[in-house]
Design a protein around this motif. Structure first.
Motif, PDB file in Angstrom:
ATOM      1  N   THR A 109       0.860  -1.178   0.000  1.00  0.00           N
ATOM      2  CA  THR A 109       0.000   0.000   0.000  1.00  0.00           C
ATOM      3  C   THR A 109       0.902   1.235   0.000  1.00  0.00           C
ATOM      4  O   THR A 109       2.088   1.147   0.337  1.00  0.00           O
ATOM      5  N   GLU A 110       0.330   2.373  -0.330  1.00  0.00           N
ATOM      6  CA  GLU A 110       1.102   3.631  -0.353  1.00  0.00           C
ATOM      7  C   GLU A 110       1.681   3.916   1.035  1.00  0.00           C
ATOM      8  O   GLU A 110       2.824   4.328   1.177  1.00  0.00           O
ATOM      9  N   GLU A 111       0.860   3.657   2.076  1.00  0.00           N
ATOM     10  CA  GLU A 111       1.284   3.896   3.458  1.00  0.00           C
ATOM     11  C   GLU A 111       2.486   3.005   3.814  1.00  0.00           C
ATOM     12  O   GLU A 111       3.471   3.462   4.399  1.00  0.00           O
ATOM     13  N   ARG A 112       2.397   1.744   3.432  1.00  0.00           N
ATOM     14  CA  ARG A 112       3.477   0.793   3.718  1.00  0.00           C
ATOM     15  C   ARG A 112       4.744   1.177   2.953  1.00  0.00           C
ATOM     16  O   ARG A 112       5.851   1.061   3.468  1.00  0.00           O
ATOM     17  N   SER A 114       5.708   4.217   2.176  1.00  0.00           N
ATOM     18  CA  SER A 114       6.396   5.318   2.851  1.00  0.00           C
ATOM     19  C   SER A 114       7.037   4.859   4.155  1.00  0.00           C
ATOM     20  O   SER A 114       8.109   5.346   4.521  1.00  0.00           O
ATOM     21  N   GLU A 115       6.421   3.892   4.840  1.00  0.00           N
ATOM     22  CA  GLU A 115       7.058   3.332   6.049  1.00  0.00           C
ATOM     23  C   GLU A 115       8.394   2.683   5.685  1.00  0.00           C
ATOM     24  O   GLU A 115       9.403   2.868   6.378  1.00  0.00           O
ATOM     25  N   LEU A 116       8.386   1.901   4.603  1.00  0.00           N
ATOM     26  CA  LEU A 116       9.616   1.225   4.178  1.00  0.00           C
ATOM     27  C   LEU A 116      10.676   2.232   3.729  1.00  0.00           C
ATOM     28  O   LEU A 116      11.863   2.045   3.986  1.00  0.00           O
ATOM     29  N   ALA A 120      14.356   2.663   5.280  1.00  0.00           N
ATOM     30  CA  ALA A 120      15.570   2.706   4.460  1.00  0.00           C
ATOM     31  C   ALA A 120      16.379   3.964   4.780  1.00  0.00           C
ATOM     32  O   ALA A 120      17.610   3.928   4.877  1.00  0.00           O
ATOM     33  N   LYS A 121      15.690   5.088   4.974  1.00  0.00           N
ATOM     34  CA  LYS A 121      16.376   6.343   5.300  1.00  0.00           C
ATOM     35  C   LYS A 121      17.091   6.216   6.648  1.00  0.00           C
ATOM     36  O   LYS A 121      18.223   6.667   6.809  1.00  0.00           O
TER      37      LYS A 121
END
Length: 184
Positions: A109-112, A114-116, A120-121
């Motif tokens: 999902t889009e939310e997941r 951005s979490e990933l 990574a950041k």
């Protein structure tokens, strides 16, 4: 004296290279849309009472971009493999067909995503901190040497260039991974 300087520079470069290599390894575990065998890298299976990495009791491959297939070397291991995958808490629901364990990897999902990307950041920041610590250690070692201030200053400039190169490499690796994660 030359040997000491060379040793400091070489060991600093090696430590910074290790930070970059560690980042690459950590980012491999972060999922980016497509199914990959490395997603199950952290899974441990109870193999006759011993927690054993999944890759040592089964063949793990991806027949397509959305499926992971786990082919155990012993059929009796299928329930243990299923349990190991569920215990690893990766959000996968393993199914078995009597021969192997099949995992359908749901699209992100889009939310997941951005979490990933945030994860990574954070890994990239950890690597940068490691590189900066290596720079600090090297500069401290140089300050202890019995050489002219000019030479110390030149060595610190060399170490700073090395640091900048490694941080740029970390940024490149992160940007590539972030693009991979955010691509639908």
């Amino acid at each position: 004296m030359e040997d000491e300087i060379k040793f400091i520079l070489d060991s600093t470069k090696e430590a910074m290279d290790n930070a970059v290599a560690h980042l690459e390894k950590q980012l491999m575990n972060i999922r980016a849309g497509k199914a990959s065998p490395s997603m199950l890298g952290s899974v441990k299976v109870d193999y006759y009472g011993t927690p054993t990495p999944l890759s040592q009791v089964a063949n793990v491959n991806t027949p397509d971009g959305m499926t992971i297939s786990v082919q155990p070397w012993e059929k009796s291991m299928i329930p243990e493999i299923e349990k190991g995958i569920q215990m690893a808490n990766l959000g996968f629901n393993p199914m078995n067909n009597g021969e192997s364990v099949i995992i359908n990897v749901p699209p992100l999902t889009e939310e997941r995503r951005s979490e990933l990307a945030k994860q990574a950041k954070a890994e990239a920041e950890e690597a940068k901190i490691g590189v900066r610590n290596d720079r600090k250690n090297a500069n401290n070692d140089i300050k202890k040497l019995d050489i002219s201030e000019d030479m110390k200053s030149n060595l610190e400039i060399d170490i700073q260039k090395m640091t900048d190169n490694h941080i740029a490499k970390i940024d490149q690796i992160f940007e590539k991974k972030e693009k991979e994660i955010m691509t639908v």
